[in-house]
Design a protein around this motif. Structure first.
Motif, PDB file in Angstrom:
ATOM      1  N   MET A  27       6.287  12.843  -1.505  1.00 21.59           N
ATOM      2  CA  MET A  27       5.026  12.461  -2.102  1.00 21.59           C
ATOM      3  C   MET A  27       3.918  13.213  -1.386  1.00 21.59           C
ATOM      4  SD  MET A  27       3.209   8.706  -2.245  1.00 21.59           S
ATOM      5  CE  MET A  27       2.857   8.476  -0.522  1.00 21.59           C
ATOM      6  N   LEU A  28       3.234  14.076  -2.101  1.00 19.53           N
ATOM      7  CA  LEU A  28       2.091  14.783  -1.537  1.00 19.53           C
ATOM      8  C   LEU A  28       0.826  14.032  -1.899  1.00 19.53           C
ATOM      9  CD1 LEU A  28       3.014  18.489  -2.298  1.00 19.53           C
ATOM     10  CD2 LEU A  28       3.172  17.286  -0.130  1.00 19.53           C
ATOM     11  N   LEU A  29      -0.015  13.842  -0.914  1.00 23.56           N
ATOM     12  CA  LEU A  29      -1.262  13.128  -1.141  1.00 23.56           C
ATOM     13  C   LEU A  29      -2.372  14.140  -1.347  1.00 23.56           C
ATOM     14  CD1 LEU A  29      -0.768  10.386   1.552  1.00 23.56           C
ATOM     15  CD2 LEU A  29      -0.308  10.231  -0.872  1.00 23.56           C
ATOM     16  N   SER A  30      -3.275  13.831  -2.281  1.00 24.16           N
ATOM     17  CA  SER A  30      -4.245  14.821  -2.703  1.00 24.16           C
ATOM     18  C   SER A  30      -5.487  14.902  -1.832  1.00 24.16           C
ATOM     19  CB  SER A  30      -4.653  14.563  -4.152  1.00 24.16           C
ATOM     20  OG  SER A  30      -5.244  13.278  -4.268  1.00 24.16           O
ATOM     21  N   ASP A  31      -5.877  13.828  -1.197  1.00 29.64           N
ATOM     22  CA  ASP A  31      -7.091  13.894  -0.396  1.00 29.64           C
ATOM     23  C   ASP A  31      -7.057  12.879   0.737  1.00 29.64           C
ATOM     24  OD1 ASP A  31      -7.805  11.383  -1.473  1.00 29.64           O
ATOM     25  OD2 ASP A  31      -9.108  12.266  -2.968  1.00 29.64           O
ATOM     26  N   ALA A  32      -8.094  12.916   1.550  1.00 26.04           N
ATOM     27  CA  ALA A  32      -8.147  12.048   2.729  1.00 26.04           C
ATOM     28  C   ALA A  32      -8.099  10.578   2.351  1.00 26.04           C
ATOM     29  CB  ALA A  32      -9.397  12.356   3.538  1.00 26.04           C
ATOM     30  N   ASP A  33      -8.740  10.194   1.247  1.00 22.97           N
ATOM     31  CA  ASP A  33      -8.708   8.791   0.831  1.00 22.97           C
ATOM     32  C   ASP A  33      -7.289   8.339   0.513  1.00 22.97           C
ATOM     33  OD1 ASP A  33     -11.444   8.437   1.139  1.00 22.97           O
ATOM     34  OD2 ASP A  33     -11.883   8.880  -0.971  1.00 22.97           O
ATOM     35  N   ASP A  34      -6.514   9.201  -0.140  1.00 27.00           N
ATOM     36  CA  ASP A  34      -5.121   8.867  -0.438  1.00 27.00           C
ATOM     37  C   ASP A  34      -4.312   8.706   0.845  1.00 27.00           C
ATOM     38  OD1 ASP A  34      -5.625   9.006  -3.163  1.00 27.00           O
ATOM     39  OD2 ASP A  34      -4.792  11.024  -3.395  1.00 27.00           O
ATOM     40  N   VAL A  35      -4.560   9.576   1.807  1.00 28.15           N
ATOM     41  CA  VAL A  35      -3.842   9.516   3.076  1.00 28.15           C
ATOM     42  C   VAL A  35      -4.177   8.216   3.810  1.00 28.15           C
ATOM     43  CG1 VAL A  35      -3.589  10.580   5.361  1.00 28.15           C
ATOM     44  CG2 VAL A  35      -3.664  12.014   3.312  1.00 28.15           C
ATOM     45  N   LEU A  36      -5.461   7.882   3.854  1.00 26.51           N
ATOM     46  CA  LEU A  36      -5.869   6.644   4.528  1.00 26.51           C
ATOM     47  C   LEU A  36      -5.309   5.415   3.833  1.00 26.51           C
ATOM     48  CD1 LEU A  36      -9.557   7.505   5.437  1.00 26.51           C
ATOM     49  CD2 LEU A  36      -7.587   7.386   6.972  1.00 26.51           C
ATOM     50  N   THR A  37      -5.299   5.414   2.511  1.00 26.63           N
ATOM     51  CA  THR A  37      -4.745   4.292   1.757  1.00 26.63           C
ATOM     52  C   THR A  37      -3.255   4.139   2.051  1.00 26.63           C
ATOM     53  OG1 THR A  37      -6.405   4.516   0.029  1.00 26.63           O
ATOM     54  CG2 THR A  37      -4.378   3.354  -0.555  1.00 26.63           C
ATOM     55  N   ALA A  38      -2.534   5.260   2.069  1.00 23.87           N
ATOM     56  CA  ALA A  38      -1.097   5.219   2.363  1.00 23.87           C
ATOM     57  C   ALA A  38      -0.849   4.736   3.787  1.00 23.87           C
ATOM     58  CB  ALA A  38      -0.477   6.593   2.149  1.00 23.87           C
ATOM     59  N   ALA A  39      -1.657   5.187   4.738  1.00 25.63           N
ATOM     60  CA  ALA A  39      -1.493   4.771   6.132  1.00 25.63           C
ATOM     61  C   ALA A  39      -1.775   3.278   6.287  1.00 25.63           C
ATOM     62  CB  ALA A  39      -2.417   5.583   7.036  1.00 25.63           C
ATOM     63  N   GLU A  40      -2.799   2.788   5.622  1.00 28.90           N
ATOM     64  CA  GLU A  40      -3.111   1.353   5.678  1.00 28.90           C
ATOM     65  C   GLU A  40      -1.987   0.531   5.064  1.00 28.90           C
ATOM     66  OE1 GLU A  40      -6.918   1.098   3.743  1.00 28.90           O
ATOM     67  OE2 GLU A  40      -7.988   1.803   5.520  1.00 28.90           O
ATOM     68  N   SER A  41      -1.437   1.001   3.975  1.00 30.38           N
ATOM     69  CA  SER A  41      -0.332   0.306   3.324  1.00 30.38           C
ATOM     70  C   SER A  41       0.901   0.266   4.229  1.00 30.38           C
ATOM     71  CB  SER A  41      -0.004   1.001   2.000  1.00 30.38           C
ATOM     72  OG  SER A  41       1.079   0.384   1.367  1.00 30.38           O
ATOM     73  N   LEU A  42       1.200   1.395   4.864  1.00 28.08           N
ATOM     74  CA  LEU A  42       2.330   1.443   5.793  1.00 28.08           C
ATOM     75  C   LEU A  42       2.085   0.509   6.970  1.00 28.08           C
ATOM     76  CD1 LEU A  42       5.004   2.560   6.833  1.00 28.08           C
ATOM     77  CD2 LEU A  42       3.713   4.487   7.806  1.00 28.08           C
ATOM     78  N   GLY A  43       0.882   0.512   7.502  1.00 29.57           N
ATOM     79  CA  GLY A  43       0.552  -0.376   8.623  1.00 29.57           C
ATOM     80  C   GLY A  43       0.740  -1.838   8.270  1.00 29.57           C
ATOM     81  N   ALA A  44       0.296  -2.218   7.074  1.00 32.51           N
ATOM     82  CA  ALA A  44       0.447  -3.609   6.636  1.00 32.51           C
ATOM     83  C   ALA A  44       1.926  -3.970   6.462  1.00 32.51           C
ATOM     84  CB  ALA A  44      -0.314  -3.843   5.335  1.00 32.51           C
ATOM     85  N   ALA A  45       2.686  -3.055   5.882  1.00 29.69           N
ATOM     86  CA  ALA A  45       4.117  -3.311   5.689  1.00 29.69           C
ATOM     87  C   ALA A  45       4.833  -3.429   7.033  1.00 29.69           C
ATOM     88  CB  ALA A  45       4.736  -2.206   4.839  1.00 29.69           C
ATOM     89  N   LEU A  46       4.459  -2.585   7.992  1.00 29.95           N
ATOM     90  CA  LEU A  46       5.077  -2.667   9.320  1.00 29.95           C
ATOM     91  C   LEU A  46       4.697  -3.958  10.038  1.00 29.95           C
ATOM     92  CD1 LEU A  46       4.764   1.022  10.540  1.00 29.95           C
ATOM     93  CD2 LEU A  46       6.869  -0.208   9.946  1.00 29.95           C
ATOM     94  N   ALA A  47       3.454  -4.396   9.888  1.00 32.25           N
ATOM     95  CA  ALA A  47       3.031  -5.659  10.495  1.00 32.25           C
ATOM     96  C   ALA A  47       3.853  -6.819   9.935  1.00 32.25           C
ATOM     97  CB  ALA A  47       1.549  -5.893  10.269  1.00 32.25           C
ATOM     98  N   ASP A  48       4.074  -6.817   8.619  1.00 31.08           N
ATOM     99  CA  ASP A  48       4.902  -7.853   8.002  1.00 31.08           C
ATOM    100  C   ASP A  48       6.338  -7.779   8.513  1.00 31.08           C
ATOM    101  OD1 ASP A  48       2.743  -8.754   6.525  1.00 31.08           O
ATOM    102  OD2 ASP A  48       3.353  -7.729   4.676  1.00 31.08           O
TER     103      ASP A  48
END
Length: 62
Positions: free
Chosen positions: A1-22
């Motif tokens: 999955m290639l992310l198109s811009d910084a906002d996409d990267v930050l959104t993906a990182a936040e999602s991964l962080g939340a999933a890891l916290a769970d």
């Protein structure tokens, strides 16, 4: 999955962080550490950046 811009990267990182916290609350320590290893390997494969080296995995920074 290639992310198109910084906002996409930050959104993906936040999602991964939340999933890891769970996952940390739901899994045993050993299972969670294995999950972190898998995530690190995947990040390295997708980005071409050795995530472990980039964040100095030998320390407690990550």
């Amino acid at each position: 999955m290639l992310l198109s811009d910084a906002d996409d990267v930050l959104t993906a990182a936040e999602s991964l962080g939340a999933a890891l916290a769970d996952a940390k609350t739901e899994r045993s320590r050993e299972d969670f550490e294995a999950l972190l290893d898998d995530c690190t390997e995947t990040i390295t494969a997708v980005t071409g950046v050795d995530y472990g080296d980039a964040c100095d995995a030998g320390s407690d920074c990550c």
